[in-house]
Design an enzyme around this catalytic site. Structure first.
Site, short mmCIF file in Angstrom:
data_model
loop_
_atom_site.label_atom_id
_atom_site.label_comp_id
_atom_site.label_asym_id
_atom_site.label_seq_id
_atom_site.Cartn_x
_atom_site.Cartn_y
_atom_site.Cartn_z
N TYR A 123 58.23 29.25 131.60
CA TYR A 123 58.30 27.79 131.64
C TYR A 123 58.64 27.27 133.03
O TYR A 123 58.79 26.06 133.22
CB TYR A 123 59.35 27.30 130.64
CG TYR A 123 58.90 27.44 129.20
CD1 TYR A 123 58.51 28.67 128.72
CD2 TYR A 123 58.87 26.34 128.34
CE1 TYR A 123 58.09 28.83 127.41
CE2 TYR A 123 58.45 26.49 127.03
CZ TYR A 123 58.06 27.73 126.57
OH TYR A 123 57.64 27.87 125.28
N LYS A 170 61.77 41.81 125.73
CA LYS A 170 60.60 42.68 125.58
C LYS A 170 60.60 43.64 126.77
O LYS A 170 59.61 43.77 127.50
CB LYS A 170 59.34 41.79 125.52
CG LYS A 170 58.06 42.50 125.14
CD LYS A 170 57.97 42.90 123.69
CE LYS A 170 56.70 43.69 123.45
NZ LYS A 170 56.63 44.25 122.09
N ASP A 202 59.48 41.18 119.04
CA ASP A 202 58.60 41.30 117.86
C ASP A 202 59.39 41.85 116.67
O ASP A 202 59.25 41.35 115.54
CB ASP A 202 57.35 42.15 118.16
CG ASP A 202 57.62 43.34 119.09
OD1 ASP A 202 58.75 43.44 119.62
OD2 ASP A 202 56.71 44.16 119.29
N ASP A 226 61.92 29.52 122.35
CA ASP A 226 61.07 28.45 121.83
C ASP A 226 60.43 28.89 120.51
O ASP A 226 60.49 28.19 119.48
CB ASP A 226 59.99 28.12 122.88
CG ASP A 226 59.28 26.82 122.59
OD1 ASP A 226 59.61 26.16 121.59
OD2 ASP A 226 58.38 26.45 123.36
#
Ligand code: NAI
Length: 331
Positions: A123, A170, A202, A226
């Site tokens: 972002y 991740k 995930d 988000d």
């Protein structure tokens, strides 16, 4: 008397903002609202969607509450929401996700908190085209930003007697960027003495759906925050419920997790609970605990009764009737 900057926003923003103001005022708290506008509608007048006077108002009052603002998809101006968070260095996005009795959902007793880093990651807005062939977005993760968000999360766990902090990342794939986040997470969490673990994003998504009780407070970089915020909203009845706070060193901007919902705008059917709960967070930030509790109890009673629920929660009352029900309980 408090002076608070109010940005009504667009889409359902003005409807839910009006509802929020009415409910807050019903408590008797003395707030003067400094109303300022941002978004596509002000571009003609000011040349930009986020005029300086909006930023100045928030810097002066130190506290703001805002409705959602539409961002053009795939083109057009940069998100006003993201710009605001970066300009004011509102580095924490705090999103408590809690079930209400009386709101139908597949889950009961959910009580989770997402602490989302709010200024960088994908972002940061650093992207460029590679001719006609492609495009590249830079995922910026810095040590200072990781440190301060994890420090905030650890302090939140301690101050609120929460049981555990989970770092979401991740780092198995993005070994440098998310790897840095994970290293800092472990260092800071270890030093703080809170119970902690970590999980790849995930797996976190799947576990949140299968067994949300496994989680308590979660801290993560911007994009995962988000996405998982909306997922968690789905655990407790949807986006109409979940509040949020963007917090910096000495400034805070409160806003719902949901967007401007153009599909239902102007129809008096939006659920204002998310922004009203954001106002509850704001009142607590201001030290107005009793007035915050009054609103929270009114929400609990109206949901428990279950006869005056908005359409998104399976009911059939409009925004204004729902507000009337809350005000009745507050009084
Ligand atoms: P959205 O959150 O506006 O809507 C998603 C779905 O949830 C829609 O079906 C909508 O009707 C429903 N919904 C949302 N809030 C609701 C409420 N209070 N009561 C009842 N139903 C509600 O997400 P969407 O459609 O992806 O985004 C619309 C616009 O909002 C986009 O331009 C987006 O960039 C912007 N946005 C702004 C945010 C902000 O100002 N902080 C945050 C998220 C999106």
């Amino acid at each position: 008397m408090y002076k608070v900057t109010l940005i009504p926003g667009d889409g359902i923003g003005p409807e839910v903002s009006n509802a929020m103001v009415k409910v807050v005022e019903a408590t008797g708290v003395d707030i003067e609202w400094e109303k300022v506008e941002a978004g596509a509608d002000v571009i003609d007048e000011f040349g930009v969607p986020l005029p300086d006077y909006v930023i100045d108002s928030i810097k002066k009052n130190k506290v703001a509450i805002k409705g959602p603002i539409t961002t053009p998809v795939g083109k057009g101006f940069k998100s006003v929401n993201v710009t605001l968070r970066q300009e004011l260095d509102l580095y924490v996005n705090l999103r408590p996700i809690k079930s209400f009795q009386g709101i139908k959902s597949r889950y009961e007793g959910i009580d989770l908190v997402i602490v989302r880093e709010n200024t960088e990651d994908l972002y940061a807005g650093i992207e460029h085209k590679i001719g006609d062939y492609g495009a590249e977005s830079i995922k910026l993760i810095t040590r200072p930003a990781c440190e301060r968000i994890v420090e905030f999360a650890c302090k939140y766990v301690k101050d609120n007697n929460r049981r555990k902090l989970t770092g979401v990342h991740k780092a198995n794939i993005m070994k440098l960027s998310d790897g840095l986040f994970l290293d800092v997470f472990r260092e800071v969490a270890q030093k703080s003495g809170v119970d902690y673990d970590d999980l790849i994003v995930d797996a976190a998504a799947m576990n949140l759906v299968i067994n949300p009780d496994k989680f308590d407070v979660m801290v993560m970089p911007n994009l995962y925050g988000d996405i998982l915020s909306d997922l968690c909203a789905g655990l407790v009845g949807g986006l109409g419920i979940i509040p949020g706070a963007n917090i910096g060193e000495d400034v805070a901007v409160f806003e719902a997790v949901h967007g401007s919902a153009p599909d239902i705008a102007g129809k008096n059917i939006a659920n204002p609970t998310a922004l009203i709960q954001s106002a509850v967070m704001m009142l607590r930030y201001l030290g107005e605990y009793e007035n915050a509790d009054k609103i929270e109890r009114a929400l609990e009673k109206v949901f428990e009764e279950g006869t005056r629920l908005t359409v998104d929660l399976g009911g059939n009352v409009g925004t204004s009737e729902f507000v009337d029900a809350l005000i009745e309980k507050i009084k």
